[in-house]
Design an enzyme around this catalytic site. Structure first.
Site, PDB file in Angstrom:
ATOM      1  N   VAL A  84     -23.566  -9.556   5.043  1.00 23.22           N
ATOM      2  CA  VAL A  84     -22.616  -8.800   4.224  1.00 23.22           C
ATOM      3  C   VAL A  84     -21.567  -9.776   3.698  1.00 23.22           C
ATOM      4  O   VAL A  84     -21.102 -10.660   4.428  1.00 23.22           O
ATOM      5  CB  VAL A  84     -21.935  -7.672   5.031  1.00 23.22           C
ATOM      6  CG1 VAL A  84     -20.862  -6.968   4.195  1.00 23.22           C
ATOM      7  CG2 VAL A  84     -22.965  -6.665   5.514  1.00 23.22           C
ATOM      8  N   ARG A  91     -16.896  -2.100   6.278  1.00 27.59           N
ATOM      9  CA  ARG A  91     -16.706  -1.014   5.316  1.00 27.59           C
ATOM     10  C   ARG A  91     -17.957  -0.152   5.210  1.00 27.59           C
ATOM     11  O   ARG A  91     -18.119   0.587   4.247  1.00 27.59           O
ATOM     12  CB  ARG A  91     -16.320  -1.583   3.946  1.00 27.59           C
ATOM     13  CG  ARG A  91     -14.951  -2.260   3.952  1.00 27.59           C
ATOM     14  CD  ARG A  91     -14.677  -3.065   2.699  1.00 27.59           C
ATOM     15  NE  ARG A  91     -14.702  -2.256   1.478  1.00 27.59           N
ATOM     16  CZ  ARG A  91     -14.428  -2.750   0.267  1.00 27.59           C
ATOM     17  NH1 ARG A  91     -14.093  -4.029   0.133  1.00 27.59           N
ATOM     18  NH2 ARG A  91     -14.475  -1.975  -0.807  1.00 27.59           N
ATOM     19  N   GLY A  92     -18.853  -0.263   6.202  1.00 23.78           N
ATOM     20  CA  GLY A  92     -20.040   0.578   6.224  1.00 23.78           C
ATOM     21  C   GLY A  92     -21.230   0.035   5.464  1.00 23.78           C
ATOM     22  O   GLY A  92     -22.273   0.713   5.376  1.00 23.78           O
ATOM     23  N   THR A  95     -24.220  -0.669   7.887  1.00 20.42           N
ATOM     24  CA  THR A  95     -24.786   0.592   8.362  1.00 20.42           C
ATOM     25  C   THR A  95     -25.661   1.235   7.290  1.00 20.42           C
ATOM     26  O   THR A  95     -26.764   1.724   7.574  1.00 20.42           O
ATOM     27  CB  THR A  95     -23.659   1.562   8.769  1.00 20.42           C
ATOM     28  OG1 THR A  95     -22.902   0.973   9.845  1.00 20.42           O
ATOM     29  CG2 THR A  95     -24.218   2.898   9.221  1.00 20.42           C
ATOM     30  N   TYR A 120     -26.346  -5.349  16.734  1.00 20.90           N
ATOM     31  CA  TYR A 120     -27.498  -4.526  16.389  1.00 20.90           C
ATOM     32  C   TYR A 120     -27.774  -3.366  17.333  1.00 20.90           C
ATOM     33  O   TYR A 120     -28.582  -2.498  17.009  1.00 20.90           O
ATOM     34  CB  TYR A 120     -28.732  -5.415  16.241  1.00 20.90           C
ATOM     35  CG  TYR A 120     -28.590  -6.347  15.053  1.00 20.90           C
ATOM     36  CD1 TYR A 120     -28.781  -5.869  13.767  1.00 20.90           C
ATOM     37  CD2 TYR A 120     -28.209  -7.668  15.230  1.00 20.90           C
ATOM     38  CE1 TYR A 120     -28.625  -6.696  12.668  1.00 20.90           C
ATOM     39  CE2 TYR A 120     -28.041  -8.507  14.144  1.00 20.90           C
ATOM     40  CZ  TYR A 120     -28.247  -8.026  12.858  1.00 20.90           C
ATOM     41  OH  TYR A 120     -28.074  -8.840  11.774  1.00 20.90           O
ATOM     42  N   PHE A 389     -38.167 -16.569  12.899  1.00 23.78           N
ATOM     43  CA  PHE A 389     -38.143 -16.134  11.507  1.00 23.78           C
ATOM     44  C   PHE A 389     -36.715 -15.767  11.115  1.00 23.78           C
ATOM     45  O   PHE A 389     -35.860 -15.593  11.971  1.00 23.78           O
ATOM     46  CB  PHE A 389     -39.087 -14.942  11.290  1.00 23.78           C
ATOM     47  CG  PHE A 389     -38.812 -13.751  12.169  1.00 23.78           C
ATOM     48  CD1 PHE A 389     -37.929 -12.770  11.777  1.00 23.78           C
ATOM     49  CD2 PHE A 389     -39.434 -13.616  13.408  1.00 23.78           C
ATOM     50  CE1 PHE A 389     -37.687 -11.665  12.577  1.00 23.78           C
ATOM     51  CE2 PHE A 389     -39.206 -12.524  14.211  1.00 23.78           C
ATOM     52  CZ  PHE A 389     -38.328 -11.552  13.803  1.00 23.78           C
TER      53      PHE A 389
END
Length: 389
Positions: A84, A91-92, A95, A120, A389
């Site tokens: 992000v 700030r969502g 999510t 997570y 990965f």
């Protein structure tokens, strides 16, 4: 308002990669790096969050398969490049990305490698597999006897061609191991500047090639060297033992580093047990049960009385409910639960890294019939992935 979109073209992929790299405090891919990175993008598997026309968050998955207890291979999403933009965190955005990705995945299970371990769990991922980080003192690392097979060194071009075939031929031995997709191998082939000092050797036994090992040696002072094992796969005990003999008997190598499963018997190879020390135990597999009924039915179970497990899944509510698990399999039921578990901790238990009793002792879950639940979910080997990965 954040909008989640599926990316469709190279320009979007490059912006996606740039944002992800900056989220990890790295620079954008250079013109030289980008052709190496581009093949790792698969259609319909790269998502981004947008605020208007601005890309503010990223996630991606690769199509693979995962070995579950009992040996079955199920379709699997290898989730990566989650990031992000720094001015949009908390700030969502993440999510929204996670909800959309998990809701739209065609695969019943996903795993990832966590840059930060606290992120997570709230999205239903559980710590399902750990590795031991080993250091071996080669001066003490005496393995009795000689090799039973032959080890040969490969040039890079031969290794690029042979290893994908050999990896598939060797097969996947343990819960947690995953198949490697074409883009994974393509990126490995093209990372020449990063792997300039990387060496690959292949082991051959009576039936042909049955193991390989890739390593890198770095110099220290006074002609001392440290060898780091990067990739190690084998089909049988002879190949495993011979490859350990090879790396611990190399001239001018003083220490060998490797990641192994928690129950790997490598310590017992050496006449002197102090030849090997465990430097750390680190989380590797973070597992998300995307389709709980399908995944509970995919694995096998031990001998014990059946147990009813109530699962809570806030992000994917269709998974929530009660499941009766027995030696014959699992099914959704409308019955009183013996124990209650959030989906992230069911994921933690799923491959056998931790038990229900341990989680109950830590006050992470509640219920009864813990011994039966432990016996049902018991595995003969601890999970490990072995593919980064």
């Amino acid at each position: 308002m954040t909008e989640i979109r599926v990316l469709t073209d190279e320009a979007q992929y490059r912006a996606h990669n740039t944002l992800f790299r900056r989220a990890l405090h790295g620079g954008p891919p250079t013109d030289e790096q980008w052709p190496v990175t581009l093949p790792s993008y698969e259609p319909d598997r790269a998502l981004a969050a947008f605020d208007g026309d601005q890309m503010v968050g990223t996630t991606q998955s690769y199509g693979s398969s995962l070995v579950v207890p009992g040996g079955a291979r199920v379709p699997h999403a290898a989730v990566s490049r989650v990031g992000v933009r720094a001015d949009y965190t908390r700030r969502g955005v993440l999510t929204a990305l996670m909800r959309e990705q998990l809701s739209s995945l065609p695969d019943p299970v996903a795993t990832l490698r966590a840059s930060e371990s606290r992120i997570y769990g709230r999205f239903g991922y559980g710590l399902a597999g750990r590795v031991r980080e080993l250091e071996i003192d080669t001066k003490l690392a005496v393995i009795a006897g000689g090799m039973t097979g032959r080890v040969r060194m490969l040039d890079p071009d031969t290794a690029d061609k042979l290893l994908p075939e050999l990896h598939e031929a060797i097969g996947l031995r343990r819960p947690g191991q995953i198949s490697r997709w074409p883009g994974w191998w393509a990126r490995m082939r093209n990372r020449k500047p990063e792997t300039e000092n990387s060496v690959t050797v292949v082991h051959s036994g009576p039936d042909g090639d049955d193991g390989f090992l890739t390593y890198k040696v770095t110099g220290e002072k006074d002609f001392k060297h440290r060898l780091a094992v990067e990739d190690f796969e084998w089909a049988n005990d002879d190949a495993w033992r011979d490859l350990w003999i090879y790396v611990t008997r190399l001239d001018l190598v003083d220490h060998v580093e490797s990641d192994v499963a928690l129950d790997d018997p490598v310590s017992w190879l050496f006449e002197d047990p102090r030849a090997l020390v465990t430097k750390d135990v680190f989380d590797q597999i973070w597992l998300r049960l995307v389709d709980v009924p399908r995944m509970l039915s995919a694995r096998t179970y031990g001998a014990a009385e059946s147990v009813v497990i109530e699962v809570h899944d806030r992000l994917l509510p269709a998974n929530s409910g009660c499941y009766r698990v027995s030696a014959d399999g699992a099914e959704r039921v409308e019955e009183q639960a013996d124990l209650t578990v959030p989906v992230d901790l069911l994921g933690a238990v799923y491959l056998g890294d931790v038990t229900f009793t341990q989680l109950a002792s830590a006050r992470r879950i509640e219920g009864t019939r813990l011994a039966d639940a432990d016996a049902l979910f018991a595995v003969p080997q601890k999970p490990i992935c072995g593919t980064f990965f």
